[in-house]
Scaffold this motif. Sequence first.
Motif, PDB file in Angstrom:
ATOM      1  N   LYS A  34       0.827  -1.198   0.000  1.00  0.00           N
ATOM      2  CA  LYS A  34       0.000   0.000   0.000  1.00  0.00           C
ATOM      3  C   LYS A  34       0.868   1.257   0.000  1.00  0.00           C
ATOM      4  CE  LYS A  34      -4.129  -2.017   2.065  1.00  0.00           C
ATOM      5  NZ  LYS A  34      -5.140  -1.944   3.148  1.00  0.00           N
ATOM      6  N   GLY A  35       0.501   2.195  -0.870  1.00  0.00           N
ATOM      7  CA  GLY A  35       1.269   3.426  -1.001  1.00  0.00           C
ATOM      8  C   GLY A  35       2.410   3.347  -1.982  1.00  0.00           C
ATOM      9  N   LEU A  36       2.511   2.219  -2.699  1.00  0.00           N
ATOM     10  CA  LEU A  36       3.626   2.027  -3.637  1.00  0.00           C
ATOM     11  C   LEU A  36       3.134   1.880  -5.064  1.00  0.00           C
ATOM     12  CD1 LEU A  36       5.806  -0.631  -1.752  1.00  0.00           C
ATOM     13  CD2 LEU A  36       5.893   1.859  -1.536  1.00  0.00           C
ATOM     14  N   MET A 358      -6.537   6.143  -8.682  1.00  0.00           N
ATOM     15  CA  MET A 358      -6.474   6.687  -7.322  1.00  0.00           C
ATOM     16  C   MET A 358      -7.817   7.265  -6.901  1.00  0.00           C
ATOM     17  SD  MET A 358      -2.725   8.530  -7.338  1.00  0.00           S
ATOM     18  CE  MET A 358      -1.404   7.795  -8.321  1.00  0.00           C
ATOM     19  N   LEU A 359      -8.487   7.985  -7.812  1.00  0.00           N
ATOM     20  CA  LEU A 359      -9.812   8.529  -7.504  1.00  0.00           C
ATOM     21  C   LEU A 359     -10.788   7.408  -7.164  1.00  0.00           C
ATOM     22  CD1 LEU A 359     -11.866  10.932  -7.511  1.00  0.00           C
ATOM     23  CD2 LEU A 359     -12.314  10.334  -9.894  1.00  0.00           C
ATOM     24  N   ALA A 360     -10.663   6.273  -7.854  1.00  0.00           N
ATOM     25  CA  ALA A 360     -11.563   5.145  -7.634  1.00  0.00           C
ATOM     26  C   ALA A 360     -11.265   4.400  -6.337  1.00  0.00           C
ATOM     27  CB  ALA A 360     -11.480   4.180  -8.813  1.00  0.00           C
ATOM     28  N   GLY A 361     -10.170   4.746  -5.679  1.00  0.00           N
ATOM     29  CA  GLY A 361      -9.867   4.134  -4.388  1.00  0.00           C
ATOM     30  C   GLY A 361      -8.664   3.223  -4.347  1.00  0.00           C
ATOM     31  N   ALA A 362      -7.891   3.137  -5.423  1.00  0.00           N
ATOM     32  CA  ALA A 362      -6.713   2.269  -5.425  1.00  0.00           C
ATOM     33  C   ALA A 362      -5.674   2.777  -4.431  1.00  0.00           C
ATOM     34  CB  ALA A 362      -6.107   2.214  -6.829  1.00  0.00           C
ATOM     35  N   GLU A 363      -5.136   1.874  -3.645  1.00  0.00           N
ATOM     36  CA  GLU A 363      -4.118   2.217  -2.654  1.00  0.00           C
ATOM     37  C   GLU A 363      -2.724   1.757  -3.069  1.00  0.00           C
ATOM     38  OE1 GLU A 363      -5.880   2.036   1.638  1.00  0.00           O
ATOM     39  OE2 GLU A 363      -6.564   0.234   0.566  1.00  0.00           O
ATOM     40  N   ARG A 414       4.146  10.006  -5.501  1.00  0.00           N
ATOM     41  CA  ARG A 414       3.949  11.050  -4.492  1.00  0.00           C
ATOM     42  C   ARG A 414       2.468  11.363  -4.328  1.00  0.00           C
ATOM     43  NH1 ARG A 414       6.794  16.043  -6.409  1.00  0.00           N
ATOM     44  NH2 ARG A 414       6.273  16.818  -4.325  1.00  0.00           N
ATOM     45  N   MET A 415       1.754  11.372  -5.426  1.00  0.00           N
ATOM     46  CA  MET A 415       0.318  11.645  -5.382  1.00  0.00           C
ATOM     47  C   MET A 415      -0.429  10.519  -4.668  1.00  0.00           C
ATOM     48  SD  MET A 415      -2.007  12.990  -8.585  1.00  0.00           S
ATOM     49  CE  MET A 415      -2.169  11.424  -9.464  1.00  0.00           C
ATOM     50  N   LEU A 416      -0.018   9.273  -4.920  1.00  0.00           N
ATOM     51  CA  LEU A 416      -0.652   8.131  -4.266  1.00  0.00           C
ATOM     52  C   LEU A 416      -0.495   8.212  -2.754  1.00  0.00           C
ATOM     53  CD1 LEU A 416      -2.041   5.324  -4.543  1.00  0.00           C
ATOM     54  CD2 LEU A 416       0.245   4.331  -4.703  1.00  0.00           C
ATOM     55  N   ARG A 417       0.653   8.696  -2.300  1.00  0.00           N
ATOM     56  CA  ARG A 417       0.926   8.816  -0.854  1.00  0.00           C
ATOM     57  C   ARG A 417       0.433  10.137  -0.275  1.00  0.00           C
ATOM     58  NH1 ARG A 417       5.466   5.668  -2.565  1.00  0.00           N
ATOM     59  NH2 ARG A 417       6.766   7.478  -3.055  1.00  0.00           N
ATOM     60  N   PRO A 421      -1.290  16.967  -4.136  1.00  0.00           N
ATOM     61  CA  PRO A 421      -2.730  16.768  -4.360  1.00  0.00           C
ATOM     62  C   PRO A 421      -3.007  15.871  -5.570  1.00  0.00           C
ATOM     63  CG  PRO A 421      -2.196  19.111  -4.050  1.00  0.00           C
ATOM     64  CD  PRO A 421      -0.894  18.390  -4.222  1.00  0.00           C
ATOM     65  N   LEU A 422      -4.163  15.186  -5.527  1.00  0.00           N
ATOM     66  CA  LEU A 422      -4.629  14.397  -6.661  1.00  0.00           C
ATOM     67  C   LEU A 422      -5.080  15.340  -7.772  1.00  0.00           C
ATOM     68  CD1 LEU A 422      -5.555  11.721  -7.980  1.00  0.00           C
ATOM     69  CD2 LEU A 422      -7.724  11.989  -6.769  1.00  0.00           C
ATOM     70  N   THR A 423      -4.556  15.148  -8.969  1.00  0.00           N
ATOM     71  CA  THR A 423      -4.943  15.972 -10.104  1.00  0.00           C
ATOM     72  C   THR A 423      -5.035  15.141 -11.359  1.00  0.00           C
ATOM     73  OG1 THR A 423      -4.283  17.837 -11.519  1.00  0.00           O
ATOM     74  CG2 THR A 423      -2.513  16.597 -10.471  1.00  0.00           C
ATOM     75  N   PHE A 424      -6.012  15.458 -12.211  1.00  0.00           N
ATOM     76  CA  PHE A 424      -6.170  14.746 -13.461  1.00  0.00           C
ATOM     77  C   PHE A 424      -5.365  15.388 -14.587  1.00  0.00           C
ATOM     78  CE2 PHE A 424     -10.054  13.796 -11.077  1.00  0.00           C
ATOM     79  CZ  PHE A 424     -10.009  12.427 -11.104  1.00  0.00           C
ATOM     80  N   THR A 425      -4.825  16.569 -14.314  1.00  0.00           N
ATOM     81  CA  THR A 425      -4.021  17.259 -15.308  1.00  0.00           C
ATOM     82  C   THR A 425      -2.570  16.786 -15.204  1.00  0.00           C
ATOM     83  OG1 THR A 425      -5.429  19.217 -15.174  1.00  0.00           O
ATOM     84  CG2 THR A 425      -3.244  19.493 -16.163  1.00  0.00           C
ATOM     85  N   MET A 426      -2.009  16.289 -16.294  1.00  0.00           N
ATOM     86  CA  MET A 426      -0.642  15.798 -16.276  1.00  0.00           C
ATOM     87  C   MET A 426       0.304  16.909 -15.839  1.00  0.00           C
ATOM     88  SD  MET A 426       1.519  13.975 -19.357  1.00  0.00           S
ATOM     89  CE  MET A 426       1.885  15.526 -20.212  1.00  0.00           C
ATOM     90  N   PRO A 427       1.155  16.653 -14.859  1.00  0.00           N
ATOM     91  CA  PRO A 427       2.076  17.704 -14.394  1.00  0.00           C
ATOM     92  C   PRO A 427       3.119  18.052 -15.456  1.00  0.00           C
ATOM     93  CG  PRO A 427       2.613  15.589 -13.373  1.00  0.00           C
ATOM     94  CD  PRO A 427       1.319  15.395 -14.126  1.00  0.00           C
TER      95      PRO A 427
END
Length: 430
Positions: A34-36, A358-363, A414-417, A421-427
């Motif tokens: 989890k977190g990886l 990640m939005l759907a809940g994947a850890e 980093r976003m998963l952990r 912040p969670l973002t749908f826009t590619m950094p």
Amino acid sequence: MKNKLFVTLGLLGMSMLAYAGPKHSQETSYPSYKGLIMAGYQGWFRGPQDGTNQGYGHYGSGKQFDEKHCTIDAWPDVSEYEKTYETPFRHADGSKARVFSSADKSTVDLHFKWMKEYGVDGVFVQRFFSNTRGEQQNSVPNRILTNALEAASKYDRAIAVMYDLSGLKKSGEDCSLIMEDWKRLVDNEKVTNQVGKKTYLHHSGKPVVAIWGVGFPDRPYNIRNIGLDRLIDFLQNDPVYGGCTVMLGVPTFWRSLEADCINDPYLHTVIKQADIVLPWTVQRFSPLLHNDMDRFRDLVIEDIRWCKENGVDYVPAVTPGFSWHNLSKLEFPDDVKPVGSIPRQGGRFYWQQLSTAMLAGAEMIYVAMFDEVDEGTAIFKCTGEPPVSDTAKFIDMDGQPSDHYLWLTGEAARMLRKEIPLTFTMPVRK
């Protein structure tokens, strides 16, 4: 005297029990998946002078690698490798194009160095069923695994073994060969007890072993008679080699038992015996289909719901894209696939999957793959200026640098952990 005898026998019994316990180290830098974000690591590419006598293995067919025998769709960026091998291909400037060999220790070291530099948490080293036949003590796959274990320890990256059932025959073989192979890996290669820093991936306090290829209808074996239940029980409960977390690689539509999955409820029985399920979604989603990420999101949400109800953990698979043009010309000449059939779109498709999962809940997440240039799914450094050819065709990097997907993977981790912040826009790199 009798009391002393009883004490001596008691101590001897305790020492025998300790010796009979699991041979895995309880120490690890990675106590949970989890977190990886982990990736698959093929490690199957060869060079003609690398000492394996396998020619250009997995770059071309029949040990050969030229325009008529090319089987890769992405060309690796080899500018940082210590050892490279000349090919018949040429770049636009006339220079000879070169490739690496996974059999070289320096290659594996460089790959894990990249994982450290970019924040890729680690890899599952693929171990195909053919690698379980015979002793395999001095085999090339064992050498690569040993180098990977050493590099994982050196760079503090997570590592685990993934058995791929590809190659299991229709009759006469079963998963008992994997049990014997796992014993050898634990005893001889010290896979779960590395020399130096311990980084073998654990989950729920136990080392992870993955079994991929369960429930696919195009396989010659029947999952009911290859001893999957015995294999899972062995890995989970054997007093010496067990005590493991078992992850199963299954088709995308494993839950409904349709489409790319066998229609056999026994698959659910097997999954419920395991600890983690990994659905294989490569080629099942595309940025070319309208609202396909909504479909991916809904699938992950329902998969996670089923898993929670049945006490199984869940890890979705994501991929940067897919391209199988050159290999399909050789294997399926009547059904040649286009170059970049699932386009990368400069990383947007990859990031959409990562953020949607990640939005759907994947850890935890599995990336297919780290080094797979045959199918154009590699996230390691590939060049945007591949060789020029009238026959063989290669994808480019859509104007992105060769390390773009390594960097995106690190950002996603980093976003998963929740470090960003969670973002749908590619950094975008600054």
